[in-house]
Design a protein around this motif. Structure first.
Motif, PDB file in Angstrom:
ATOM      1  N   PHE A 157       0.838  -1.207   0.000  1.00 36.41           N
ATOM      2  CA  PHE A 157       0.000   0.000   0.000  1.00 36.41           C
ATOM      3  C   PHE A 157       0.873   1.258   0.000  1.00 36.41           C
ATOM      4  O   PHE A 157       0.579   2.236  -0.687  1.00 36.41           O
ATOM      5  CB  PHE A 157      -0.936   0.011   1.215  1.00 36.41           C
ATOM      6  CG  PHE A 157      -2.250  -0.671   0.982  1.00 36.41           C
ATOM      7  CD1 PHE A 157      -3.265  -0.044   0.273  1.00 36.41           C
ATOM      8  CD2 PHE A 157      -2.479  -1.948   1.475  1.00 36.41           C
ATOM      9  CE1 PHE A 157      -4.488  -0.670   0.056  1.00 36.41           C
ATOM     10  CE2 PHE A 157      -3.694  -2.588   1.264  1.00 36.41           C
ATOM     11  CZ  PHE A 157      -4.703  -1.948   0.560  1.00 36.41           C
ATOM     12  N   PHE A 158       1.942   1.237   0.764  1.00 30.16           N
ATOM     13  CA  PHE A 158       2.860   2.373   0.854  1.00 30.16           C
ATOM     14  C   PHE A 158       3.471   2.685  -0.514  1.00 30.16           C
ATOM     15  O   PHE A 158       3.501   3.836  -0.946  1.00 30.16           O
ATOM     16  CB  PHE A 158       3.952   2.069   1.889  1.00 30.16           C
ATOM     17  CG  PHE A 158       4.983   3.143   2.033  1.00 30.16           C
ATOM     18  CD1 PHE A 158       4.679   4.349   2.655  1.00 30.16           C
ATOM     19  CD2 PHE A 158       6.273   2.942   1.550  1.00 30.16           C
ATOM     20  CE1 PHE A 158       5.643   5.340   2.792  1.00 30.16           C
ATOM     21  CE2 PHE A 158       7.237   3.936   1.682  1.00 30.16           C
ATOM     22  CZ  PHE A 158       6.917   5.129   2.301  1.00 30.16           C
ATOM     23  N   VAL A 159       3.943   1.655  -1.201  1.00 31.12           N
ATOM     24  CA  VAL A 159       4.569   1.851  -2.512  1.00 31.12           C
ATOM     25  C   VAL A 159       3.561   2.386  -3.516  1.00 31.12           C
ATOM     26  O   VAL A 159       3.822   3.378  -4.213  1.00 31.12           O
ATOM     27  CB  VAL A 159       5.218   0.539  -3.010  1.00 31.12           C
ATOM     28  CG1 VAL A 159       5.604   0.631  -4.476  1.00 31.12           C
ATOM     29  CG2 VAL A 159       6.435   0.204  -2.161  1.00 31.12           C
ATOM     30  N   VAL A 160       2.395   1.756  -3.609  1.00 30.00           N
ATOM     31  CA  VAL A 160       1.392   2.184  -4.584  1.00 30.00           C
ATOM     32  C   VAL A 160       0.930   3.612  -4.289  1.00 30.00           C
ATOM     33  O   VAL A 160       0.772   4.425  -5.209  1.00 30.00           O
ATOM     34  CB  VAL A 160       0.206   1.184  -4.631  1.00 30.00           C
ATOM     35  CG1 VAL A 160      -0.945   1.720  -5.466  1.00 30.00           C
ATOM     36  CG2 VAL A 160       0.686  -0.160  -5.173  1.00 30.00           C
ATOM     37  N   SER A 161       0.774   3.958  -3.032  1.00 26.90           N
ATOM     38  CA  SER A 161       0.387   5.326  -2.661  1.00 26.90           C
ATOM     39  C   SER A 161       1.474   6.333  -3.030  1.00 26.90           C
ATOM     40  O   SER A 161       1.171   7.484  -3.359  1.00 26.90           O
ATOM     41  CB  SER A 161       0.106   5.413  -1.164  1.00 26.90           C
ATOM     42  OG  SER A 161      -0.975   4.589  -0.817  1.00 26.90           O
ATOM     43  N   ASN A 162       2.713   5.903  -2.986  1.00 27.17           N
ATOM     44  CA  ASN A 162       3.824   6.802  -3.312  1.00 27.17           C
ATOM     45  C   ASN A 162       3.922   7.127  -4.792  1.00 27.17           C
ATOM     46  O   ASN A 162       4.572   8.111  -5.153  1.00 27.17           O
ATOM     47  CB  ASN A 162       5.149   6.216  -2.803  1.00 27.17           C
ATOM     48  CG  ASN A 162       5.496   6.766  -1.457  1.00 27.17           C
ATOM     49  OD1 ASN A 162       6.066   7.850  -1.351  1.00 27.17           O
ATOM     50  ND2 ASN A 162       5.122   6.046  -0.418  1.00 27.17           N
TER      51      ASN A 162
END
Length: 192
Positions: A157-162
């Motif tokens: 989730f962190f990567v995709v949000s970034n």
């Protein structure tokens, strides 16, 4: 006898997609579509439906292309972590090469709060990306490529949000060095 279409549907779909990409959904008028696609209004309605239906087709087409691109990037990886990093780096290459911000990101900010169908499509696309990264991070964790205390789902989730942040940084600052530093920081966060 039905009249045969005098144009390539996929070609016109890409032209319409580029117009939505350039102007945004709200600012694109039916007259813009008629003029840009170079077809008459009745042919546009007959072939594509209304403006919203055409936009949904364009967004569907774009999401499919993104999915294929992510899979192609991942396939080049020598390990699960390398596959995830390749996707990230390929996105950054696209950011630097492309003059347009990601259509999914544009559409998220323009339409996701006001158009339930678009919001669902974009959420589904994001969740597919999260799922892809979660699988890669789970495999990477099992192989010791990332620390055992990392939660693969949260990290995904962190990567995709970034991705939105990376596009935003490029759009606002137009500084390749900053974009690379942010990318390196993202990758370092995954690894440590």
């Amino acid at each position: 006898m039905p009249r045969t279409k005098e144009f390539d549907y996929q070609e016109k779909l890409k032209v319409a997609r580029n117009l939505f990409w350039q102007k945004g959904y709200q600012a694109t008028t039916m007259n813009d579509l008629v003029d840009t696609l170079n077809i008459n209004r009745s042919s546009l309605y007959e072939s594509f439906g209304n403006k919203h239906a055409l936009f949904i087709d364009c967004l569907t087409n774009y999401i499919q292309e993104k999915k294929i691109t992510y899979q192609q990037s991942a396939a080049k990886g020598k390990s699960p972590l390398d596959a995830a990093i390749r996707i990230i780096k390929d996105i950054v290459k696209t950011i630097l090469i492309d003059t347009k911000t990601c259509l999914a990101i544009n559409s998220t900010f323009e339409l996701a709060r006001i158009d339930a169908e678009v919001a669902k499509m974009l959420k589904d696309q994001a969740l597919q990306s999260v799922d892809l990264f979660e699988k890669l991070f789970t495999e990477a964790k099992n192989k010791g490529e990332i620390p055992q205390d990392k939660d693969p789902k949260l990290l995904a989730f962190f990567v995709v949000s970034n991705f939105a942040s990376l596009w935003n940084a490029d759009l606002l600052f137009s500084d390749k060095k900053i974009l690379y530093q942010l990318t390196d920081f993202l990758i370092q966060t995954i690894r440590s």
